[in-house]
Design a protein around this motif. Structure first.
Motif, short mmCIF file in Angstrom:
data_model
loop_
_atom_site.label_atom_id
_atom_site.label_comp_id
_atom_site.label_asym_id
_atom_site.label_seq_id
_atom_site.Cartn_x
_atom_site.Cartn_y
_atom_site.Cartn_z
N LYS A 1 4.93 -1.57 12.16
CA LYS A 1 3.54 -1.36 11.75
C LYS A 1 2.65 -2.41 12.39
O LYS A 1 3.02 -3.57 12.51
N TYR A 2 1.46 -2.02 12.78
CA TYR A 2 0.53 -2.92 13.44
C TYR A 2 0.01 -3.97 12.45
O TYR A 2 -0.43 -3.62 11.35
N GLY A 3 0.06 -5.25 12.83
CA GLY A 3 -0.52 -6.27 11.97
C GLY A 3 -0.08 -7.67 12.31
O GLY A 3 0.87 -7.89 13.07
N GLY A 4 -0.78 -8.63 11.73
CA GLY A 4 -0.45 -10.03 11.93
C GLY A 4 -1.51 -10.92 11.33
O GLY A 4 -2.42 -10.46 10.63
N GLY A 5 -1.39 -12.22 11.60
CA GLY A 5 -2.35 -13.20 11.12
C GLY A 5 -2.09 -14.54 11.78
O GLY A 5 -0.95 -14.84 12.17
N GLY A 6 -3.13 -15.35 11.90
CA GLY A 6 -2.98 -16.68 12.47
C GLY A 6 -3.92 -17.65 11.79
O GLY A 6 -5.11 -17.36 11.64
N ILE A 7 -3.41 -18.81 11.37
CA ILE A 7 -4.18 -19.79 10.61
C ILE A 7 -3.98 -21.16 11.26
O ILE A 7 -2.85 -21.60 11.47
N LEU A 8 -5.08 -21.84 11.55
CA LEU A 8 -5.03 -23.10 12.30
C LEU A 8 -4.08 -24.10 11.67
O LEU A 8 -4.18 -24.44 10.49
N ASN A 9 -3.12 -24.57 12.48
CA ASN A 9 -2.14 -25.58 12.09
C ASN A 9 -1.34 -25.17 10.84
O ASN A 9 -0.88 -26.03 10.09
N SER A 10 -1.18 -23.86 10.66
CA SER A 10 -0.31 -23.34 9.60
C SER A 10 0.75 -22.45 10.22
O SER A 10 1.91 -22.85 10.33
N TYR A 11 0.38 -21.25 10.66
CA TYR A 11 1.35 -20.39 11.35
C TYR A 11 0.64 -19.26 12.08
O TYR A 11 -0.52 -18.93 11.81
N ASP A 12 1.37 -18.67 13.02
CA ASP A 12 1.03 -17.43 13.72
C ASP A 12 2.10 -16.45 13.29
O ASP A 12 3.30 -16.76 13.32
N LEU A 13 1.71 -15.26 12.86
CA LEU A 13 2.67 -14.28 12.34
C LEU A 13 2.31 -12.90 12.86
O LEU A 13 1.13 -12.53 12.87
N GLY B 1 0.80 -1.22 0.00
CA GLY B 1 0.00 0.00 0.00
C GLY B 1 0.83 1.27 0.00
O GLY B 1 0.36 2.32 -0.43
N ASN B 2 2.07 1.15 0.47
CA ASN B 2 2.98 2.29 0.49
C ASN B 2 4.04 2.18 -0.60
O ASN B 2 5.01 2.96 -0.61
N GLY B 3 3.89 1.20 -1.48
CA GLY B 3 4.85 1.03 -2.56
C GLY B 3 6.20 0.49 -2.11
O GLY B 3 7.20 0.63 -2.80
N VAL B 4 6.23 -0.18 -0.93
CA VAL B 4 7.48 -0.69 -0.37
C VAL B 4 7.54 -2.20 -0.56
O VAL B 4 6.64 -2.93 -0.12
N TRP B 5 8.61 -2.67 -1.19
CA TRP B 5 8.83 -4.11 -1.38
C TRP B 5 10.21 -4.48 -0.88
O TRP B 5 11.19 -3.85 -1.24
#
Length: 434
Positions: free
Chosen positions: A289-301, A239-243
């Protein structure tokens, strides 16, 4: 083969033994080796496909060795392993995937995409048939693949040949054969920043084990930190053009949501972890930056340098480890993730379609539905409306919880009980059968 399996299951039921609860001896059916199954899930909201990408193997199996044909939570998909010669189920596991989440997005209505998915299973000693099922929001099988695995297949890649990534032991379990293995993985940390990563691991780990029931079960967890460096520091912010050129190619703006931070590079993630004791994965991303994700039996990030880092990493582990649902709702939006006439499989929310077996015993008979929030009785169980991303028709057990907001420093009693059941599933001695 299918008919033979049905007869076997029927015979067990006649004997009063549920087919999935019978004892399965690990040493009879499996070797101390991890078989890694790499898949491609593809399609769109109307049609989904599953394809095998390849197989990998590495020495030692770090997952469950008991309750092999059971799952602690249902998940949005399941993997089932059957002996090819008899059809007997010898292993099951459940999961959720980013692909299935994407299927609910507007993009999936007009476009098709493909996602990597990786599952770890113990290496069978005999030829097996493996079935992978993906389920929709109504718990119906939307896509299914059954394929044969021959343990002696010469095209199963031995990932041990590439060596083991550098890692540090964070804590050891009291019983190394009946414990839960977690690996923290560095993402967006250069070699010069590894001391910072290890300090962030300590912060994340202490935050996790400050919460019950993890706190009182800490000696059941074996934990390592994988210090694999990235070429560049940080993570991508499209979203900020940063890769950034990072180990796992993580990025914000997943599904065009600004704070949704994920990685799609699951094959790469498991390549990095090859040879390391792990079953559950926590990826720490070097970002403020605020953020993350968690997916059952995959990963917590989660990003590590935002002020809410500790709260987010624990919240996301509630998803990835115990399959807990989000208990918040989006104001002004109506989400279709949970049809109101279908009971969610997640243990901490309900549509009241089939409430029995959740927290109904905690709710007094005179409790109104929805239960009004009483600021003087925040510990009162009830049916509080607003959960599962919906303001109406989906209910949670308590006014607030770690699965609802960052302001609350604990899991509610219903979530604590759900987490404890998963810990016991992995670590408690078997009763009769399993």
């Amino acid at each position: 083969m299918k008919l033979q399996f049905i007869i076997t299951a029927a015979m067990l039921l006649c004997l009063g033994v549920p087919a999935q609860a019978r004892h399965i001896d690990f040493d009879t059916h499996f070797s101390d080796t991890t078989l890694r199954l790499n898949y491609i899930f593809s399609g769109n909201a109307a049609c989904q496909h599953i394809a095998v990408s390849n197989y990998c193997k590495s020495a030692h199996w770090w997952g469950k060795r008991h309750r092999l044909a059971q799952v602690p939570v249902e998940g949005n998909g399941q993997l089932t392993m059957r002996l090819h010669r008899t059809g007997e189920v010898i292993y099951r596991n459940s999961f959720s995937t980013l692909f299935q989440e994407w299927l609910t997005s507007p993009e999936a209505q007009v476009a098709s995409r493909a996602f990597e998915n990786v599952f770890l299973v113990p290496m069978p000693v005999d030829t097996v048939d493996i079935t992978v099922d993906l389920r929709d929001s109504r718990h119906r099988v939307a896509a299914s693949l059954t394929h044969q695995v021959v343990p002696s297949d010469i095209l199963t890649r031995n990932t041990d040949a590439a060596g083991t990534a550098p890692h540090v032991v964070v804590q050891r379990a009291a019983d190394s054969l009946r414990c839960i293995h977690i690996a923290y993985v560095a993402e967006g940390y250069t070699q010069a920043e590894m001391a910072t990563f290890l300090a962030d691991v300590d912060k994340a780990n202490e935050a996790l084990f400050a919460h019950e029931p993890f706190k009182s079960n800490r000696n059941k967890f074996s934990i390592v930190a994988v210090t694999a460096p990235s070429a560049q520091s940080g993570t991508s912010e499209p979203g900020n053009g940063v890769w950034r050129n990072t180990l796992l190619q993580s990025h914000f703006d997943t599904f065009y949501s600004d704070r949704y931070l994920t990685t799609l590079a699951l094959n790469r993630l498991h390549d990095v972890l090859a040879g390391i004791p792990y079953e559950h994965i926590i990826v720490l991303v070097n970002s403020s930056k605020y953020g993350g994700g968690g997916i059952l039996n995959s990963y917590d990030l989660s990003s590590t340098h935002h002020k809410a880092f500790a709260q987010v990493i624990v919240h996301e582990f509630g998803h990835s480890f115990a399959g807990l649902a989000d208990e918040y709702a989006y104001a002004g939006e109506e989400d279709s993730t949970y049809p109101r006439d279908v009971e969610p499989w997640e243990p901490n929310i309900t549509t009241l379609a089939h409430f029995k077996g959740k927290w109904e015993q905690l709710v007094a008979s005179h409790t109104p539905v929805p239960t009004p929030v009483d600021s003087a009785r925040l510990d009162r169980p009830g049916l509080y409306e607003g959960a599962g991303y919906s303001l109406k028709g989906v209910y949670r057990a308590y006014p607030d919880c770690r699965m609802r907001s960052n302001a609350v420093p604990y899991f509610c009693p219903v979530c604590r009980k759900a987490i404890e059941r998963v810990i016991d599933f992995y670590t408690a001695p078997e009763a009769d059968g399993q």
